[in-house]
Design a protein around this motif. Structure first.
Motif, mmCIF file in Angstrom:
data_model
loop_
_atom_site.group_PDB
_atom_site.id
_atom_site.type_symbol
_atom_site.label_atom_id
_atom_site.label_comp_id
_atom_site.label_asym_id
_atom_site.label_seq_id
_atom_site.Cartn_x
_atom_site.Cartn_y
_atom_site.Cartn_z
ATOM 1 N N LEU A 143 -6.002 0.245 -6.512
ATOM 2 C CA LEU A 143 -4.646 0.644 -6.128
ATOM 3 C C LEU A 143 -4.290 1.941 -6.852
ATOM 4 O O LEU A 143 -4.450 2.032 -8.077
ATOM 5 N N THR A 144 -3.824 2.943 -6.101
ATOM 6 C CA THR A 144 -3.444 4.228 -6.689
ATOM 7 C C THR A 144 -2.159 4.733 -6.043
ATOM 8 O O THR A 144 -1.704 4.193 -5.031
ATOM 9 N N SER A 145 -1.601 5.778 -6.628
ATOM 10 C CA SER A 145 -0.481 6.497 -6.034
ATOM 11 C C SER A 145 -0.797 7.993 -6.111
ATOM 12 O O SER A 145 -1.261 8.459 -7.151
ATOM 13 N N PRO A 146 -0.514 8.734 -5.040
ATOM 14 C CA PRO A 146 -0.721 10.177 -5.120
ATOM 15 C C PRO A 146 0.344 10.881 -5.965
ATOM 16 O O PRO A 146 0.222 12.065 -6.243
ATOM 17 N N ARG A 147 1.353 10.140 -6.421
ATOM 18 C CA ARG A 147 2.451 10.762 -7.176
ATOM 19 C C ARG A 147 2.381 10.518 -8.686
ATOM 20 O O ARG A 147 3.074 11.178 -9.452
ATOM 21 N N ARG A 199 -1.612 3.643 -2.281
ATOM 22 C CA ARG A 199 -2.831 3.614 -1.469
ATOM 23 C C ARG A 199 -3.811 2.647 -2.108
ATOM 24 O O ARG A 199 -3.833 2.502 -3.325
ATOM 25 N N TRP A 200 -4.614 2.013 -1.285
ATOM 26 C CA TRP A 200 -5.620 1.095 -1.823
ATOM 27 C C TRP A 200 -6.875 1.169 -0.977
ATOM 28 O O TRP A 200 -6.876 1.634 0.156
ATOM 29 N N LYS A 202 1.226 -4.602 -8.642
ATOM 30 C CA LYS A 202 0.101 -5.521 -8.499
ATOM 31 C C LYS A 202 -0.138 -5.827 -7.023
ATOM 32 O O LYS A 202 0.756 -6.302 -6.335
ATOM 33 N N LEU A 203 -1.350 -5.542 -6.584
ATOM 34 C CA LEU A 203 -1.750 -5.784 -5.211
ATOM 35 C C LEU A 203 -2.727 -6.949 -5.183
ATOM 36 O O LEU A 203 -3.692 -6.965 -5.949
#
Length: 172
Positions: free
Chosen positions: A7-11, A34-35, A119-120
């Motif tokens: 799990l990530t974020s571009p921000r 994004r995952w 948490k995903l």
């Protein structure tokens, strides 16, 4: 060997400060997420955003929930910036956060720098309609059905607290 769920974020990066736009001091909108690599057999995903440092990181007393989403389609790979139910992939259900709302509620810690866990969870089933489940309700419904989990941790401290720290002798 299969790759782990990520799990990530571009921000913001894992362990970095959450940009103010995604907090109660800013626009209070959900950050883009994004995952990749959901495990084989994933039938749905769930997302819980929580703060284990409430109300004070020096003396945490509870986990404060900022967002509850479930039945995210297994083929989805992102949630857009500022996602609301009408801009999320179809089929997603929204639970109740600790602000008492069915939406994202951004960080606004009363004191100190808090950790916010995104948490995903990859699940082996599509959950029934749980109504307006709380974090605790969703965790209970997911028991025994979690195929994989990923987390992204963001940090946040109110801007005026950070400004006071930067000035010697200042207090907030």
């Amino acid at each position: 060997m299969p790759k782990p769920l990520v799990l990530t974020s571009p921000r913001f990066n894992d362990g970095d400060l959450i940009p103010i736009a995604f907090t109660g001091e800013g626009e209070d909108i959900a950050p883009p997420l994004r995952w990749e690599n959901p495990p084989a057999g994933t039938k749905s995903l769930a997302l819980i955003v929580e703060d284990p440092d409430a109300p004070d990181p020096q003396r945490p007393q509870r986990v404060f929930c900022h967002q509850v989403l479930y039945n995210i389609p297994p083929g989805a790979r992102e949630l857009p910036e500022g996602a609301q139910l009408d801009t999320m992939p179809p089929g997603i259900r929204v639970g109740l956060n600790d602000f008492g709302h069915q939406a994202y509620g951004g960080p606004m810690p009363p004191v100190g720098r808090h950790r916010y866990y995104f948490k995903l969870y990859a699940l082996d089933l599509v959950l029934p309609n749980l109504g307006r489940p709380t974090r605790r309700d969703l965790l209970k419904a997911m028991e025994g059905h979690i195929l994989g989990q990923a987390e992204l941790i963001g940090l946040y401290e109110k801007v005026h607290h950070r400004a006071a720290e930067a000035v010697p002798g200042a207090s907030a």
